[in-house]
Design a protein around this motif. Structure first.
Motif, short mmCIF file in Angstrom:
data_model
loop_
_atom_site.label_atom_id
_atom_site.label_comp_id
_atom_site.label_asym_id
_atom_site.label_seq_id
_atom_site.Cartn_x
_atom_site.Cartn_y
_atom_site.Cartn_z
N ASP A 72 4.14 7.72 14.87
CA ASP A 72 4.14 7.97 13.43
C ASP A 72 3.99 6.67 12.65
O ASP A 72 3.23 6.59 11.69
N ILE A 73 4.70 5.63 13.09
CA ILE A 73 4.63 4.34 12.41
C ILE A 73 3.23 3.75 12.54
O ILE A 73 2.67 3.23 11.57
N ALA A 74 2.64 3.82 13.75
CA ALA A 74 1.31 3.27 13.98
C ALA A 74 0.27 3.96 13.11
O ALA A 74 -0.65 3.32 12.59
N ALA A 75 0.42 5.28 12.95
CA ALA A 75 -0.53 6.03 12.12
C ALA A 75 -0.40 5.64 10.65
O ALA A 75 -1.40 5.32 9.98
N ARG A 76 0.81 5.64 10.14
CA ARG A 76 1.03 5.35 8.72
C ARG A 76 0.71 3.89 8.40
O ARG A 76 0.27 3.58 7.29
N ARG A 77 0.91 3.02 9.34
CA ARG A 77 0.67 1.59 9.12
C ARG A 77 -0.78 1.30 8.74
O ARG A 77 -1.07 0.37 7.99
N GLY A 96 -7.97 4.90 10.08
CA GLY A 96 -7.65 4.31 8.79
C GLY A 96 -7.49 5.40 7.74
O GLY A 96 -7.37 6.59 8.08
N PRO A 97 -7.48 5.05 6.47
CA PRO A 97 -7.33 6.04 5.40
C PRO A 97 -8.38 7.15 5.52
O PRO A 97 -9.57 6.89 5.73
N LYS A 151 0.83 -1.18 0.00
CA LYS A 151 0.00 0.00 0.00
C LYS A 151 0.88 1.25 0.00
O LYS A 151 1.97 1.26 0.58
N ASP A 152 0.40 2.30 -0.66
CA ASP A 152 1.20 3.51 -0.79
C ASP A 152 1.63 4.05 0.57
O ASP A 152 2.75 4.54 0.74
N TRP A 153 0.73 3.97 1.56
CA TRP A 153 1.06 4.56 2.86
C TRP A 153 2.14 3.79 3.59
O TRP A 153 2.84 4.35 4.44
N ILE A 154 2.31 2.52 3.27
CA ILE A 154 3.38 1.74 3.91
C ILE A 154 4.75 2.25 3.47
O ILE A 154 5.72 2.25 4.24
N LEU A 155 4.84 2.71 2.24
CA LEU A 155 6.11 3.21 1.72
C LEU A 155 6.56 4.48 2.43
O LEU A 155 7.72 4.85 2.36
#
Length: 365
Positions: A117-122, A101-102, A7-11
């Motif tokens: 930050d990681i938890a949010a983007r994940r 979520g998104p 997913k784009d947000w994982i990148l």
């Protein structure tokens, strides 16, 4: 050739970087970079852990009933409203997963814990960062950053990596200013280092509020970082939702036994707290004596100091100089603190060695 695409947000995620335990040349170092208890683990906890390893073929208690009961007894909490995790980090991640979520926003303060930050983007949510107030939490800035898209607010108190503390009154004011549909996650990983009367009241709020999750860990003062055990407390509705996505068997049998012994060993906790307070204050005074060289320690209520370098000696140079003495510390450019070095309070000998090296480097710069 096609291949699986994330997913784009994982990148957009930068993987969590743990504290160093070796220099760049591979030399092993004494870790003052991960906020572990320098005194180790109490004898009672080690014995409980070893005894519980006799049976390794059976799954651990999936409900962690004895552990929840022990936590509830110590803190005056309903065991049915306690959730347990692979460190408190797992609970932070599943809180974000359950409530955002998104298209949603997750809010936290600048210089907050890197996992937020990681938890949010994940989960595809947008991280929103509120300005700080001299490296501390600014409640007004947090409230001003809330939008109709805000679903989760993360706040570490005391804060990591700054060590600052937000008062009981300010925590209550922040909670009162949040919409009831926003989950307020109060991360109390360092709460056991607080003295009597310094508690922020989070657990008391969570007893009646429907939108608070308080998280804690056994990784710090209890000396159980290797076992990765955390716990959280919230309303029955919040805990039910989190249990639905919690990993099964996420706390080992030996880990549960060790945690039960740890939370019952009040003498070890008091001993560790007293040692930490004494040497944290001592190291802070040593840094204050170097203020004419541009060094400053942010006031801390944790088991570490964030030292700011605004003179000729840089934080990076100080980190490398401490490597030469055999000590690993935490340089924080990735968290917006290129002039900051976070140093865990160590043993008496370690603290004295670190202070002497900092003085020698500052005076030579």
């Amino acid at each position: 050739m096609t291949k699986p695409a994330p997913k784009d947000w994982i990148l957009g995620i930068h993987a969590y970087v743990p504290g160093k335990s070796a220099a760049d040349d591979g030399r092993p170092l004494i870790k003052l970079s991960a906020n572990e208890n320098p005194l180790g683990t109490s004898k009672a906890v080690r014995e409980a852990f070893v005894a519980a390893t006799a049976d390794m073929a059976t799954y651990p208690d999936p409900a962690a009933e004895k552990l929840r009961a022990a936590i509830g007894a110590v803190h005056g909490l309903d065991p049915d409203r306690i959730i347990y995790g692979t460190g408190s980090d797992e609970l932070l991640h599943i809180a974000a997963s359950a409530y955002a979520g998104p298209g949603d926003e997750i809010l936290y303060v600048r210089y907050g814990f890197a996992v937020y930050d990681i938890a949010a983007r994940r989960v595809g949510a947008t991280p929103v960062i509120a300005p700080d107030k001299d490296y501390a939490t600014d409640v007004d800035a947090l409230l001003a950053a809330v939008t109709d898209k805000t679903k989760v607010v993360f706040l570490a108190n005391p804060n990591n990596p700054t060590g600052t503390m937000t008062s009981r009154e300010e925590i209550a004011r922040l909670h009162a200013g949040l919409r009831p549909d926003i989950l307020f996650v109060l991360d109390q990983a360092y709460a056991e280092y607080l003295e009597d009367g310094e508690d922020d009241g989070g657990l008391d709020l969570a007893k009646t509020a429907s939108n608070i999750l308080v998280t804690r860990t056994f990784s710090k003062i209890y000396g159980l970082a290797a076992e990765r055990i955390g716990w959280g407390y919230g309303s029955p509705e919040v805990i039910d939702i989190l249990h639905r996505i919690r990993a099964p068997f996420n706390v080992t049998t030996a880990g549960q036994a060790a945690a039960i012994a740890a939370i019952g060993d009040s003498e070890w906790v008091a001993f560790s707290r007293t040692h930490n307070a004494r040497w944290r204050d001592w190291l802070a005074s040593e840094v204050a004596a170097l203020s004419n060289h541009g060094l400053r320690a942010v006031p801390s209520k944790t088991n570490f100091l964030l030292i700011l370098f605004d003179g000729k000696l840089t934080a990076e140079a100080a980190m490398k100089g401490l490597w030469d003495e055999g000590y690993a510390t935490r340089w924080l450019p990735g968290q917006g603190l290129p002039n900051g070095l976070r140093i865990t309070i160590g043993t008496k000998a370690q603290n004295r060695a670190v202070a002497a090296k900092l003085r020698a480097m500052a005076e030579a710069a």
